[in-house]
Write a protein that holds these residues in place. Structure first.
Motif, mmCIF file in Angstrom:
data_model
loop_
_atom_site.group_PDB
_atom_site.id
_atom_site.type_symbol
_atom_site.label_atom_id
_atom_site.label_comp_id
_atom_site.label_asym_id
_atom_site.label_seq_id
_atom_site.Cartn_x
_atom_site.Cartn_y
_atom_site.Cartn_z
ATOM 1 N N GLY A 49 6.465 40.125 19.071
ATOM 2 C CA GLY A 49 7.017 40.404 19.311
ATOM 3 C C GLY A 49 7.958 41.348 19.456
ATOM 4 O O GLY A 49 6.844 42.613 19.919
ATOM 5 N N ASN A 50 8.708 41.718 20.857
ATOM 6 C CA ASN A 50 9.676 43.193 21.545
ATOM 7 C C ASN A 50 9.735 44.557 20.778
ATOM 8 O O ASN A 50 9.950 45.214 21.063
ATOM 9 C CB ASN A 50 10.896 42.265 21.986
ATOM 10 C CG ASN A 50 10.289 41.080 23.115
ATOM 11 O OD1 ASN A 50 9.276 41.443 23.742
ATOM 12 N ND2 ASN A 50 11.120 40.522 24.167
ATOM 13 N N ASP A 51 10.489 43.128 19.384
ATOM 14 C CA ASP A 51 9.816 44.441 18.408
ATOM 15 C C ASP A 51 9.470 44.880 17.681
ATOM 16 O O ASP A 51 9.098 45.841 16.095
ATOM 17 C CB ASP A 51 11.838 44.286 17.458
ATOM 18 C CG ASP A 51 11.579 42.586 16.602
ATOM 19 O OD1 ASP A 51 10.553 42.480 16.485
ATOM 20 O OD2 ASP A 51 11.972 41.957 15.664
ATOM 21 N N GLY A 52 8.129 44.542 17.502
ATOM 22 C CA GLY A 52 7.066 44.753 16.857
ATOM 23 C C GLY A 52 7.190 43.920 15.927
ATOM 24 O O GLY A 52 5.722 44.519 15.027
ATOM 25 N N GLY A 100 7.258 42.827 25.250
ATOM 26 C CA GLY A 100 6.722 44.150 23.766
ATOM 27 C C GLY A 100 5.160 44.863 24.053
ATOM 28 O O GLY A 100 4.829 45.215 23.509
ATOM 29 N N TYR A 101 4.373 43.173 24.374
ATOM 30 C CA TYR A 101 3.413 43.616 24.098
ATOM 31 C C TYR A 101 3.196 44.161 25.779
ATOM 32 O O TYR A 101 2.069 45.126 25.409
ATOM 33 C CB TYR A 101 2.710 41.981 24.380
ATOM 34 C CG TYR A 101 1.243 41.291 25.011
ATOM 35 C CD1 TYR A 101 0.740 41.728 24.042
ATOM 36 C CD2 TYR A 101 1.005 41.146 26.044
ATOM 37 C CE1 TYR A 101 -0.970 41.151 24.191
ATOM 38 C CE2 TYR A 101 -0.054 40.730 26.715
ATOM 39 C CZ TYR A 101 -1.115 40.712 25.258
ATOM 40 O OH TYR A 101 -2.688 40.727 26.183
ATOM 41 N N LEU A 102 3.769 44.223 26.327
ATOM 42 C CA LEU A 102 3.623 44.884 28.235
ATOM 43 C C LEU A 102 3.770 45.485 27.927
ATOM 44 O O LEU A 102 3.054 47.071 27.970
ATOM 45 C CB LEU A 102 4.010 43.916 28.887
ATOM 46 C CG LEU A 102 3.528 42.699 29.418
ATOM 47 C CD1 LEU A 102 4.516 42.161 30.510
ATOM 48 C CD2 LEU A 102 2.315 42.879 30.107
ATOM 49 N N GLN A 103 4.946 46.570 27.220
ATOM 50 C CA GLN A 103 4.941 47.935 26.887
ATOM 51 C C GLN A 103 4.379 48.087 25.571
ATOM 52 O O GLN A 103 3.999 49.973 26.567
ATOM 53 C CB GLN A 103 6.829 48.129 26.503
ATOM 54 C CG GLN A 103 7.102 49.673 25.885
ATOM 55 C CD GLN A 103 8.438 49.292 24.694
ATOM 56 O OE1 GLN A 103 8.766 48.809 24.238
ATOM 57 N NE2 GLN A 103 9.290 50.300 25.417
ATOM 58 N N PHE A 492 -2.519 36.446 23.108
ATOM 59 C CA PHE A 492 -1.582 37.565 22.893
ATOM 60 C C PHE A 492 -1.808 38.491 21.826
ATOM 61 O O PHE A 492 -1.113 38.709 20.500
ATOM 62 C CB PHE A 492 -0.317 37.117 23.546
ATOM 63 C CG PHE A 492 0.609 36.925 25.124
ATOM 64 C CD1 PHE A 492 1.024 37.855 25.724
ATOM 65 C CD2 PHE A 492 0.267 35.521 23.905
ATOM 66 C CE1 PHE A 492 0.585 36.621 26.733
ATOM 67 C CE2 PHE A 492 0.607 35.201 26.090
ATOM 68 C CZ PHE A 492 1.248 35.468 26.215
ATOM 69 N N ASP A 493 -3.495 38.923 21.977
ATOM 70 C CA ASP A 493 -4.034 39.707 20.595
ATOM 71 C C ASP A 493 -3.668 41.129 20.922
ATOM 72 O O ASP A 493 -4.521 41.842 22.221
ATOM 73 C CB ASP A 493 -5.234 39.533 20.980
ATOM 74 C CG ASP A 493 -5.628 40.227 18.941
ATOM 75 O OD1 ASP A 493 -5.282 40.665 18.764
ATOM 76 O OD2 ASP A 493 -7.127 39.105 19.056
ATOM 77 N N GLU A 494 -3.163 41.865 20.428
ATOM 78 C CA GLU A 494 -3.035 43.728 20.621
ATOM 79 C C GLU A 494 -4.070 43.361 19.532
ATOM 80 O O GLU A 494 -4.189 45.203 19.294
ATOM 81 C CB GLU A 494 -1.934 44.036 20.248
ATOM 82 C CG GLU A 494 -0.640 43.137 21.324
ATOM 83 C CD GLU A 494 0.808 44.021 20.537
ATOM 84 O OE1 GLU A 494 0.795 45.389 20.474
ATOM 85 O OE2 GLU A 494 2.118 43.459 20.723
ATOM 86 N N GLN A 500 -6.777 47.600 23.083
ATOM 87 C CA GLN A 500 -6.199 49.100 21.951
ATOM 88 C C GLN A 500 -6.646 50.097 23.415
ATOM 89 O O GLN A 500 -6.627 50.651 22.860
ATOM 90 C CB GLN A 500 -7.026 49.019 21.243
ATOM 91 C CG GLN A 500 -6.577 47.994 20.249
ATOM 92 C CD GLN A 500 -6.426 48.261 18.646
ATOM 93 O OE1 GLN A 500 -7.767 48.621 18.181
ATOM 94 N NE2 GLN A 500 -5.485 47.701 17.903
ATOM 95 N N GLU A 501 -8.353 49.859 23.025
ATOM 96 C CA GLU A 501 -8.692 51.020 24.589
ATOM 97 C C GLU A 501 -7.839 51.737 26.180
ATOM 98 O O GLU A 501 -7.445 52.502 26.057
ATOM 99 C CB GLU A 501 -10.203 51.066 24.635
ATOM 100 C CG GLU A 501 -11.080 51.557 23.437
ATOM 101 C CD GLU A 501 -10.374 52.293 22.260
ATOM 102 O OE1 GLU A 501 -10.959 53.204 22.902
ATOM 103 O OE2 GLU A 501 -10.276 52.204 20.895
#
Length: 623
Positions: A49-52, A100-103, A492-494, A500-501
């Motif tokens: 989420g936006n807060d991680g 959060g994902y975008l930031q 929405f996979d970080e 990551q790269e």
């Protein structure tokens, strides 16, 4: 209640606050284009989420084994394809939940597709470009307050919001009384709108909530036609006069003037914006009204910029009028650099000439830039074709190609891909080799001149392809039309390597002003360290290092991609002889994982040069 007339708007309360300031320099930004209906429905499970922290929801995360789960039978495949033609379910709340994902990816500005209320009877208007009420948010997306809260959330995460707006046309809000040139639509309906032939057509009436032209074509008396509100005709009421529209039928020849300026964009109805030459343009009442509409949205929602749709199809005088009005209003709010980005098809000559005379801040590079960038990385075009797009200063009468750094928003993928005709496809489509080259493609876009813009899903290597726009518009949250021909799986996979790269590369761009503002030079290469020349395809294929420099003041960064997806490549690369001495060492900034040399010594070859080795489908930065 949403206002029915512009005169009902009360701007005064909206102006009694402090607004989010403009950035000092838009070339410092990284854009991310979101087709709102296809991005997020806030129901995803297991994303950060936006807060991680991990968020619980209904839709599981996509796994590689899920690819193709929506097309296991011919019936399923047909249902999946059909689902791509209609509303999928993305919302403003969903977008807000992914800031959060975008930031964390490195995005600093989101370009959001139009949010305005669409024609109710048009089930294919999910894209947002068929507006029926310019003063309201489409209920599929949410409401006005949710738009405002989304932008507040974006600002809290250091992300600015640029909204897609339309001046050239409305939605399909009336029907012609077609007395000539009506043709079958080819999709099971009766007829297409009649085509342009230079003469106006009769109009049967404004459409009601069912799409039937049962309302008078003119100012609507709600006492006589109460069903016209809220889903019939067009709103605000100032747009209901018959002279608001050109009424000349659909464009058939997209390069014939005045056809492409006064014809309808398919069934979207062309708005008459005014008349006169550039310096003596008289804006129509419709253009004045629409300008007031968009001033309202800036004040209401605290927007940071507009992307203006279909600028090619507008009079230059109309564009100049709108740019002037909007810039002045935004400056009144303290937004000194409110950004106006024009969608200007027809090549860079038309784009830059339009910028020069209208006051738009930047052009959206959807023709030459993505074409040459894509095929450079795929090894099918000479790299000079891409880099020369930013070098022909004489063409635009500027003293340095650095001028391009904040005048062009560069993309690879987008939602239309008009440059590809009927062979539309995302970069990663059709071939696993292209998927492996996604990182160097995104890196090239992020670290060369212009303001880079990611198309949603590119950071997950979406591979949409087909002869219809729908295949470029996968629903990132899954649903009935998910990516990779899946359903009910979100992306929405970080943890994916590409996300990551790319995040690491964008972090370096954020730290290094040289990558945001510096000059740019395609560099010569050599296999033997003696004979140097530009990287060039051989037999139609380029499997090589492609290096370039960014120079800002006295700092040079050397970057290179490898267009060979199978094996690493090495070459001597020319650098600036005035900034480096023999024996100096360039240090690797990316990647810093040991896969390439940590430092490369400068030698006296072709002035000055270093020897680079770049992994297969790789990217490096040295400085």
């Amino acid at each position: 209640m949403v206002e029915q007339r512009l005169s009902d708007l009360d701007f005064a309360p909206l102006l009694q606050r402090t607004f989010h300031p403009s950035p000092a320099a838009w070339e410092d930004q990284v854009f991310y284009f979101i087709l709102l209906d296809r991005f997020s429905d806030e129901k995803e499970d297991g994303y950060l989420g936006n807060d991680g922290t991990v968020v619980q929801g209904d839709t599981p995360l996509f796994q590689p084994a899920d690819a193709g789960n929506a097309i296991q039978t011919p019936e399923d495949a047909a249902n999946w394809r059909e689902a791509g033609r209609s509303w999928a379910g993305g919302t403003l709340r969903g977008l807000a939940s992914k800031m959060g994902y975008l930031q964390r990816l490195g995005v600093t500005a989101v370009w959001v597709s139009p949010v305005f209320k669409q024609v109710l009877s048009d089930q294919h208007a999910y894209h947002g470009y068929g507006v029926q009420n310019f003063l309201d948010v489409d209920p599929h997306f949410g409401d006005r307050d949710e738009l405002r809260r989304m932008i507040e959330t974006a600002h809290a995460h250091g992300i600015r919001v640029v909204l897609d707006v339309i001046l050239n046309h409305s939605g399909n809000v009336f029907a012609y009384d077609a007395d000539r040139y009506a043709t079958p639509d080819g999709h099971g309906g009766e007829f297409m709108d009649p085509r342009w032939d230079g003469l106006p057509y009769r109009v049967r009436g404004f459409s009601d909530e069912t799409g039937a032209p049962s309302l008078p074509f003119g100012p609507v008396d709600l006492a006589a036609h109460p069903n016209a509100w809220p889903d019939g005709a067009i709103w605000p009421a100032e747009l209901q006069r018959s002279d608001v529209f050109t009424q000349r039928g659909r464009i058939d020849n997209w390069d014939h003037d005045p056809e492409f300026r006064e014809g309808d964009f398919f069934d979207l109805k062309d708005v008459f914006l005014g008349r006169g030459d550039l310096d003596h343009y008289a804006p129509s009442d419709a253009l004045v009204a629409l300008s007031q509409v968009y001033k309202f949205w800036i004040a209401f929602a605290d927007l940071d910029g507009f992307r203006i749709d279909t600028v090619k199809h507008m009079d230059l005088g109309a564009v100049r009028y709108f740019a002037s009005v909007i810039h002045e209003f935004a400056q009144r709010l303290g937004k000194e650099n409110f950004y106006l980005i024009g969608e200007i098809t027809g090549g860079r000559q038309r784009a830059y000439e339009t910028l020069e005379v209208t006051g738009l801040n930047a052009a959206l590079g959807i023709d030459d830039v993505p074409d040459k960038l894509e095929w450079l990385v795929k090894g099918r075009r000479a790299p000079a074709e891409y880099f020369d797009l930013f070098r022909n200063s004489e063409l635009v009468r500027k003293e340095s190609h650095v001028w391009f750094r904040n005048k062009v928003v560069t993309v690879i993928d987008d939602h239309d891909q008009v440059r590809k005709g009927q062979q539309k496809a995302r970069f990663s489509a059709a071939d696993d080799r292209w998927r492996r080259l996604a990182l160097p493609a995104l890196a090239l876009n992020a670290t060369t001149l212009g303001i880079p813009c990611l198309y949603y899903g590119s950071e997950q290597a979406f591979d949409g392809a087909g002869g219809d726009d729908r295949y470029l518009r996968e629903a990132m949250f899954g649903g009935a039309f998910g990516p990779f021909r899946s359903r009910c799986r979100h992306s929405f996979d970080e943890t994916t390597p590409l996300y990551q790269e790319l995040s690491r590369i964008l972090a370096i761009r954020r730290r290094e002003p040289t990558l945001r503002r510096g000059r740019q030079y395609l560099r010569d290469i050599s296999g033997d360290g003696i004979h140097f020349g530009p990287p060039t395809p051989i037999g139609g294929e380029l499997r090589s290092i492609v290096p370039w420099s960014r120079i800002f003041d006295d700092r040079e960064l050397l970057l290179a991609v490898n267009t060979d997806p199978e094996q690493e490549r090495s070459a001597w690369v020319t650098i600036d002889a005035g900034l480096h001495g023999e024996g100096d060492v360039l240090t690797c900034l990316y990647p810093n994982d040991g896969s390439v040399a940590r430092g490369v010594p400068v030698e006296s070859r072709n002035g000055k040069a270093v020897q680079l080795t770049v992994p297969a489908a790789g990217f490096v930065i040295y400085g």
